[in-house]
Scaffold this motif. Sequence first.
Motif, PDB file in Angstrom:
ATOM      1  N   ARG A  55      31.241 -77.890  13.484  1.00  0.00           N
ATOM      2  CA  ARG A  55      29.976 -77.668  12.763  1.00  0.00           C
ATOM      3  C   ARG A  55      30.177 -77.292  11.305  1.00  0.00           C
ATOM      4  O   ARG A  55      29.247 -77.353  10.515  1.00  0.00           O
ATOM      5  N   LEU A  56      31.367 -76.899  10.937  1.00  0.00           N
ATOM      6  CA  LEU A  56      31.645 -76.454   9.573  1.00  0.00           C
ATOM      7  C   LEU A  56      31.241 -77.473   8.501  1.00  0.00           C
ATOM      8  O   LEU A  56      30.751 -77.077   7.440  1.00  0.00           O
ATOM      9  N   PRO A  57      31.406 -78.789   8.728  1.00  0.00           N
ATOM     10  CA  PRO A  57      31.011 -79.747   7.678  1.00  0.00           C
ATOM     11  C   PRO A  57      29.541 -79.662   7.277  1.00  0.00           C
ATOM     12  O   PRO A  57      29.192 -80.046   6.155  1.00  0.00           O
ATOM     13  N   TRP A  58      28.684 -79.145   8.152  1.00  0.00           N
ATOM     14  CA  TRP A  58      27.270 -79.046   7.795  1.00  0.00           C
ATOM     15  C   TRP A  58      27.038 -78.082   6.637  1.00  0.00           C
ATOM     16  O   TRP A  58      25.990 -78.118   5.991  1.00  0.00           O
ATOM     17  N   LEU A  59      28.037 -77.235   6.348  1.00  0.00           N
ATOM     18  CA  LEU A  59      27.923 -76.363   5.176  1.00  0.00           C
ATOM     19  C   LEU A  59      27.864 -77.166   3.877  1.00  0.00           C
ATOM     20  O   LEU A  59      27.407 -76.660   2.858  1.00  0.00           O
ATOM     21  N   LEU A  60      28.316 -78.409   3.919  1.00  0.00           N
ATOM     22  CA  LEU A  60      28.206 -79.272   2.736  1.00  0.00           C
ATOM     23  C   LEU A  60      26.752 -79.455   2.303  1.00  0.00           C
ATOM     24  O   LEU A  60      26.475 -79.743   1.140  1.00  0.00           O
ATOM     25  N   LEU A  61      25.822 -79.285   3.239  1.00  0.00           N
ATOM     26  CA  LEU A  61      24.406 -79.438   2.903  1.00  0.00           C
ATOM     27  C   LEU A  61      23.905 -78.334   1.976  1.00  0.00           C
ATOM     28  O   LEU A  61      22.824 -78.443   1.395  1.00  0.00           O
ATOM     29  N   LEU A  62      24.696 -77.273   1.823  1.00  0.00           N
ATOM     30  CA  LEU A  62      24.329 -76.219   0.875  1.00  0.00           C
ATOM     31  C   LEU A  62      24.374 -76.740  -0.570  1.00  0.00           C
ATOM     32  O   LEU A  62      23.662 -76.235  -1.426  1.00  0.00           O
ATOM     33  N   VAL A  63      25.207 -77.755  -0.815  1.00  0.00           N
ATOM     34  CA  VAL A  63      25.303 -78.305  -2.177  1.00  0.00           C
ATOM     35  C   VAL A  63      23.984 -78.945  -2.605  1.00  0.00           C
ATOM     36  O   VAL A  63      23.425 -78.575  -3.651  1.00  0.00           O
ATOM     37  N   PRO A  64      23.429 -79.906  -1.834  1.00  0.00           N
ATOM     38  CA  PRO A  64      22.139 -80.454  -2.270  1.00  0.00           C
ATOM     39  C   PRO A  64      21.012 -79.420  -2.261  1.00  0.00           C
ATOM     40  O   PRO A  64      20.107 -79.499  -3.100  1.00  0.00           O
ATOM     41  N   ALA A  65      21.068 -78.451  -1.350  1.00  0.00           N
ATOM     42  CA  ALA A  65      20.039 -77.400  -1.348  1.00  0.00           C
ATOM     43  C   ALA A  65      20.105 -76.597  -2.647  1.00  0.00           C
ATOM     44  O   ALA A  65      19.073 -76.325  -3.281  1.00  0.00           O
ATOM     45  N   ALA A  66      21.311 -76.242  -3.069  1.00  0.00           N
ATOM     46  CA  ALA A  66      21.483 -75.488  -4.318  1.00  0.00           C
ATOM     47  C   ALA A  66      21.063 -76.325  -5.523  1.00  0.00           C
ATOM     48  O   ALA A  66      20.445 -75.811  -6.466  1.00  0.00           O
ATOM     49  N   ILE A  67      21.370 -77.613  -5.492  1.00  0.00           N
ATOM     50  CA  ILE A  67      20.964 -78.494  -6.599  1.00  0.00           C
ATOM     51  C   ILE A  67      19.450 -78.592  -6.668  1.00  0.00           C
ATOM     52  O   ILE A  67      18.861 -78.546  -7.753  1.00  0.00           O
ATOM     53  N   GLY A  68      18.785 -78.692  -5.520  1.00  0.00           N
ATOM     54  CA  GLY A  68      17.321 -78.741  -5.499  1.00  0.00           C
ATOM     55  C   GLY A  68      16.704 -77.486  -6.095  1.00  0.00           C
ATOM     56  O   GLY A  68      15.764 -77.561  -6.902  1.00  0.00           O
ATOM     57  N   VAL A  69      17.243 -76.323  -5.734  1.00  0.00           N
ATOM     58  CA  VAL A  69      16.738 -75.062  -6.295  1.00  0.00           C
ATOM     59  C   VAL A  69      17.004 -75.014  -7.794  1.00  0.00           C
ATOM     60  O   VAL A  69      16.154 -74.572  -8.575  1.00  0.00           O
ATOM     61  N   ALA A  70      18.173 -75.485  -8.212  1.00  0.00           N
ATOM     62  CA  ALA A  70      18.501 -75.495  -9.642  1.00  0.00           C
ATOM     63  C   ALA A  70      17.525 -76.366 -10.430  1.00  0.00           C
ATOM     64  O   ALA A  70      17.103 -76.007 -11.533  1.00  0.00           O
ATOM     65  N   ARG A  71      17.140 -77.500  -9.867  1.00  0.00           N
ATOM     66  CA  ARG A  71      16.199 -78.387 -10.556  1.00  0.00           C
ATOM     67  C   ARG A  71      14.820 -77.742 -10.678  1.00  0.00           C
ATOM     68  O   ARG A  71      14.135 -77.909 -11.690  1.00  0.00           O
ATOM     69  N   LEU A  72      14.412 -76.982  -9.658  1.00  0.00           N
ATOM     70  CA  LEU A  72      13.156 -76.228  -9.750  1.00  0.00           C
ATOM     71  C   LEU A  72      13.269 -75.157 -10.829  1.00  0.00           C
ATOM     72  O   LEU A  72      12.378 -74.996 -11.660  1.00  0.00           O
ATOM     73  N   TYR A  73      14.364 -74.414 -10.790  1.00  0.00           N
ATOM     74  CA  TYR A  73      14.594 -73.329 -11.737  1.00  0.00           C
ATOM     75  C   TYR A  73      14.556 -73.837 -13.175  1.00  0.00           C
ATOM     76  O   TYR A  73      14.024 -73.176 -14.067  1.00  0.00           O
ATOM     77  N   ARG A  74      15.110 -75.003 -13.399  1.00  0.00           N
ATOM     78  CA  ARG A  74      15.197 -75.541 -14.753  1.00  0.00           C
ATOM     79  C   ARG A  74      13.909 -76.218 -15.208  1.00  0.00           C
ATOM     80  O   ARG A  74      13.819 -76.753 -16.299  1.00  0.00           O
ATOM     81  N   GLY A  75      12.881 -76.199 -14.352  1.00  0.00           N
ATOM     82  CA  GLY A  75      11.572 -76.719 -14.718  1.00  0.00           C
ATOM     83  C   GLY A  75      11.479 -78.228 -14.711  1.00  0.00           C
ATOM     84  O   GLY A  75      10.601 -78.813 -15.341  1.00  0.00           O
ATOM     85  N   MET A  76      12.371 -78.878 -13.963  1.00  0.00           N
ATOM     86  CA  MET A  76      12.431 -80.337 -13.990  1.00  0.00           C
ATOM     87  C   MET A  76      11.641 -81.005 -12.868  1.00  0.00           C
ATOM     88  O   MET A  76      11.376 -82.202 -12.934  1.00  0.00           O
ATOM     89  N   HIS A  77      11.293 -80.237 -11.835  1.00  0.00           N
ATOM     90  CA  HIS A  77      10.605 -80.825 -10.691  1.00  0.00           C
ATOM     91  C   HIS A  77       9.615 -79.863 -10.065  1.00  0.00           C
ATOM     92  O   HIS A  77       9.785 -78.651 -10.126  1.00  0.00           O
ATOM     93  N   HIS A  78       8.622 -80.437  -9.423  1.00  0.00           N
ATOM     94  CA  HIS A  78       7.717 -79.701  -8.544  1.00  0.00           C
ATOM     95  C   HIS A  78       8.441 -79.539  -7.207  1.00  0.00           C
ATOM     96  O   HIS A  78       9.305 -80.357  -6.860  1.00  0.00           O
ATOM     97  N   PRO A  79       8.116 -78.513  -6.424  1.00  0.00           N
ATOM     98  CA  PRO A  79       8.762 -78.354  -5.118  1.00  0.00           C
ATOM     99  C   PRO A  79       8.652 -79.593  -4.222  1.00  0.00           C
ATOM    100  O   PRO A  79       9.618 -79.955  -3.539  1.00  0.00           O
ATOM    101  N   SER A  80       7.509 -80.269  -4.233  1.00  0.00           N
ATOM    102  CA  SER A  80       7.366 -81.467  -3.391  1.00  0.00           C
ATOM    103  C   SER A  80       8.280 -82.599  -3.856  1.00  0.00           C
ATOM    104  O   SER A  80       8.686 -83.443  -3.048  1.00  0.00           O
ATOM    105  N   ASP A  81       8.668 -82.615  -5.132  1.00  0.00           N
ATOM    106  CA  ASP A  81       9.624 -83.603  -5.617  1.00  0.00           C
ATOM    107  C   ASP A  81      10.997 -83.379  -4.979  1.00  0.00           C
ATOM    108  O   ASP A  81      11.689 -84.323  -4.607  1.00  0.00           O
TER     109      ASP A  81
END
Length: 196
Positions: free
Chosen positions: A139-165
């Motif tokens: 199951r350890l490889p599923w931790l790789l999904l933290l990367v896109p999750a962190a990128i999504g939050v970063a894009r929100l933080y930087r004002g580049m996207h709406h949450p639904s985007d």
Amino acid sequence: MVLSGLLVTRVLDHTSPLSAEDGIDRLLAAHRTGWADDLSSELSTIGNTVGAATAALVAILLARWICGRWREPLYFAFAAVLEVAVFLVTTLVVHRPRPGVPELDHSPPTSSFPSGHTAAALALYGAAALLIFRRTRRRLPWLLLLVPAAIGVARLYRGMHHPSDVVAGALLGALCVAAAWHSVLRRPVLSEVPEP
């Protein structure tokens, strides 16, 4: 993806929870700090065109080297190319403006819907997680999904996207992984098809 974008931007845009989602962007913009600006910039770089293309190339080369055949590299390539194609078509049709907060990045010419950074990251890291899990059953490889999750939050933080985007980008990436898996790795090649 185009239909979901039109639904979000033209039909449901004034209904809850979509009508309130920009409050998240405003909240994040109001609480920006230097260290978070730097971290979100690095995460955005991982998911941008150059970062995603570089990571995809590394994944393709590693898959070829480790697996010793072309199906796994083709799986990564298929997921990446499909994500880019669907993303570009969707942004050409949907035309959603960026959130009404100060942006920390230069806006690309594509629309805000969906988040291409999130979609590309999920297509790549999700494909890697699924492949490694299927080969190792760990199951350890599923931790790789933290990367896109962190990128999504970063894009929100930087004002580049709406949450639904970001949610739509994650959905796009996941669908591309599923399509690549079923089209490339689940189908038998001619040498694997038993003779009648």
